[in-house]
Structure formats: C-alpha cells, structure tokens
Scaffold this active site. Structure first.
Site, PDB file in Angstrom:
ATOM      1  CG  ASP A   8      34.233  43.077  41.222  1.00 44.29           C
ATOM      2  OD1 ASP A   8      35.263  43.767  41.077  1.00 44.29           O
ATOM      3  OD2 ASP A   8      34.154  41.882  40.874  1.00 44.29           O
ATOM      4  CG  LEU A   9      34.184  47.071  36.443  1.00 42.37           C
ATOM      5  CD1 LEU A   9      35.288  47.808  35.696  1.00 42.37           C
ATOM      6  CD2 LEU A   9      32.927  47.021  35.597  1.00 42.37           C
ATOM      7  CG  ASP A  10      37.700  42.414  35.412  1.00 40.58           C
ATOM      8  OD1 ASP A  10      37.718  42.062  34.228  1.00 40.58           O
ATOM      9  OD2 ASP A  10      38.114  43.521  35.809  1.00 40.58           O
TER      10      ASP A  10
ATOM     11  CB  THR B 109      37.070  47.857  39.303  1.00 36.96           C
ATOM     12  OG1 THR B 109      37.843  46.969  38.489  1.00 36.96           O
ATOM     13  CG2 THR B 109      37.502  49.295  39.015  1.00 36.96           C
ATOM     14  N   GLY B 110      39.406  46.440  40.744  1.00 40.60           N
ATOM     15  CA  GLY B 110      40.853  46.373  40.833  1.00 40.60           C
ATOM     16  C   GLY B 110      41.514  47.036  39.639  1.00 40.60           C
TER      17      GLY B 110
ATOM     18  CE  LYS C  74      37.340  45.980  44.335  1.00 38.11           C
ATOM     19  NZ  LYS C  74      36.584  45.021  43.495  1.00 38.11           N
TER      20      LYS C  74
ATOM     21  CG  ASP D  66      34.108  37.860  41.310  1.00 35.98           C
ATOM     22  OD1 ASP D  66      34.468  39.050  41.430  1.00 35.98           O
ATOM     23  OD2 ASP D  66      34.747  37.021  40.654  1.00 35.98           O
TER      24      ASP D  66
ATOM     25  CG  ASN E 246      39.368  42.097  44.665  1.00 32.76           C
ATOM     26  OD1 ASN E 246      38.636  41.121  44.507  1.00 32.76           O
ATOM     27  ND2 ASN E 246      39.593  42.959  43.699  1.00 32.76           N
TER      28      ASN E 246
END
Length: 287
Positions: free
Chosen positions: A8-10, A42-43, A211, A234, A237
């Site tokens: 995941d990114l953020d 990622t979202g 995802k 984290d 999602n």
C-alpha cells in the site's frame, strides 16, 4: 518462498512527508534484485502513484483506485472494473446535493468540484480538532489538490460523456455525522462496495473492485501462487488483499481490525515499517 510483495502507499510506504524513505527504497531494490515482483496497491490513481516510482527509477505493476484498475509496468492498462455509469452519476448528483467534497477517478484525470476546497476548509473550522490535528488535515488537503492529473470541474455534468469510465469516487468530510449519513445512503446500493481508506472518507466502487480481487487476478497472470505472496497495509481498504496473501503485515499505527487479520505487525510508516517487513522476508527466503 515469497515471490511477490504487494505494498500500500499512503500510510504504509509513504511517510508523513509523502515520500519514500531511503531504507524503504533500498529494501524494495534488494527484493527486486532477488527476483521478487513488487506490486503497488493503492487507492490513488495509477498516473499519480507512478510519479513516486519514476523518481527512484522503478516501474512496478500498479493496482490502483482500490483495485478498480491494474496497470502494467510500462503504464498500459491491463484490467479495469468501472462503476455503472448511470449509478456513478446519480451518486455524484447526491454528493453535490449534500455538499460533499468528492474526487472522481477516471483515466488520466482526478476531478473534484470547484466548491470542494471551500467546503473542506469550512468543515475544518467547524470541527473539534486540536491545533496540530488541524495543521495535519490542512496538509492533507494540500496533498489532495497536488495529485498528478488533478483538476476542478463545475459539476458532474462534465463527466456524463459515454466515453468516460468512472473507476472510483472518493468522498471526504471532517464532520462525522455528515460522513456517517453519507455512508448510509450508499452502503446498500446494488453492485457497489463502500470502503474506507481513512477516518474521514469513504470510497464508492464496483462490488468486484478490491485490492484483493486485483491481487488474485494479477498473481494468476504472473503464474505466482497466492501462498507465495506477501502484502502490507494500514487501513480497511487493504484488508481484502491482506486476507488472501500468503504472508501479511499491518503497519504499527493501523486500526486493530487491520492488525487482527495480519500475521505480523511492523513499525509505522515513519519508522520504515515496510523495509522491516521486506527485510524479514528476504532473510526467510535465504533460509
């Protein structure tokens, strides 16, 4: 042996400065050198997420808009699951009626209503937040507006063209009651999934877009067994991919509901939690 790691990114790979730490970069490059496929999940929109990796000379597969799209390392679209167009427009009309700030993810663009900036800042002033929290949220708003491909639109009517696919709608509000009421309006609609990626937002996407589903499809394409995959995230999602990966990790600051579905808990996004997880995988692969 782990052959693929989905990240995941953020709140995971990106720290509070919205950058990838040197230790995280080094760990990712070591994994690639050892033949492990790195996938970003990622979202964010693909074109926005790609920018972080161009800066460090990497071109991973990208699962974007919470699984509604998958893009190849060369940027070409591999798969997409857009929302039903009429349903998407109807939801946008409702969001505008309720004066929600929203973002619409379409190919190569992220669109938000012109009234949105004032709405978010007005809600911050009305909210019961500390000075530090307000500063953090303001920074978050600036990051939203600074996304690659971001633009303001007068209304959702600009998106009614039949050639425009809508992959994901993100709604944000700093007023908890408003956010909760908005969630309830959409939560039971057919062919729709409503999922959070933060405390003050919800995403509207096709029920088959997640995802986890995207990771399942991608591993089949790459000929990798899900048991040979790892995933780290984290937020809510991320749960669908954390549940199906062979090995999963939650960030140290993740909600308990995320930690409960994971095999391990690593450090926070400001403490190189991703690098710690990757390093542990690399060590296990050598055994």
């Amino acid at each position: 042996m782990i052959k693929l790691i989905a990240i995941d990114l953020d709140g995971t790979l990106l720290n509070d400065e919205t950058t990838i730490s040197e230790r995280n970069i080094a760990a990712i490059k070591r994994a690639i050198e050892q033949g492990i496929e790195i996938v970003v999940a990622t979202g964010r929109a693909n074109f926005d997420a790609t920018m972080f990796f161009k800066e460090i000379g990497l071109s991973p597969w990208i699962i974007s808009t919470n699984g509604a799209t998958i893009h190849r390392p060369d940027g070409r679209l591999y798969q997409s699951i857009p929302l039903d167009k009429q349903q998407a427009i109807d939801m946008l009309i409702q969001l505008e009626k309720d004066q929600f700030y929203y973002e619409v993810f379409i190919e190569n663009r992220i669109c938000a209503p012109k009234y949105g900036e004032k709405t978010l800042f007005d809600e911050l002033e009305k909210g019961i937040f500390t000075k530090n929290e307000t500063a953090l949220f303001r920074r978050g708003i600036e990051i939203q507006f600074g996304q690659s491909g971001f633009s303001f639109i007068s209304s959702c009517e600009e998106l009614m063209d039949s050639d425009i696919d809508i992959y994901n709608i993100l709604a944000i509000s700093y007023i908890e009651e408003k956010l909760r009421d908005g969630w309830k309006k959409f939560n039971k609609l057919p062919n729709l999934t409503v999922v959070q990626s933060g405390n003050y937002n919800f995403h509207l996407q096709h029920k088959e877009a997640s995802k986890g589903n995207a990771l399942r499809l991608l591993t089949a394409e790459l000929g990798i067994d899900l048991a040979q995959t790892a995933a780290i995230g984290d937020n809510h999602n991320d749960i669908s991919m954390l549940q199906i990966a062979g090995k999963s990790a939650a960030m140290g600051h993740a909600d308990n509901v995320v930690k409960e579905v994971c095999d391990v808990v690593t450090s926070t996004h400001n403490e190189d939690g991703v690098a710690q997880f990757i390093e542990s995988i690399l060590n296990e692969n050598l055994i």
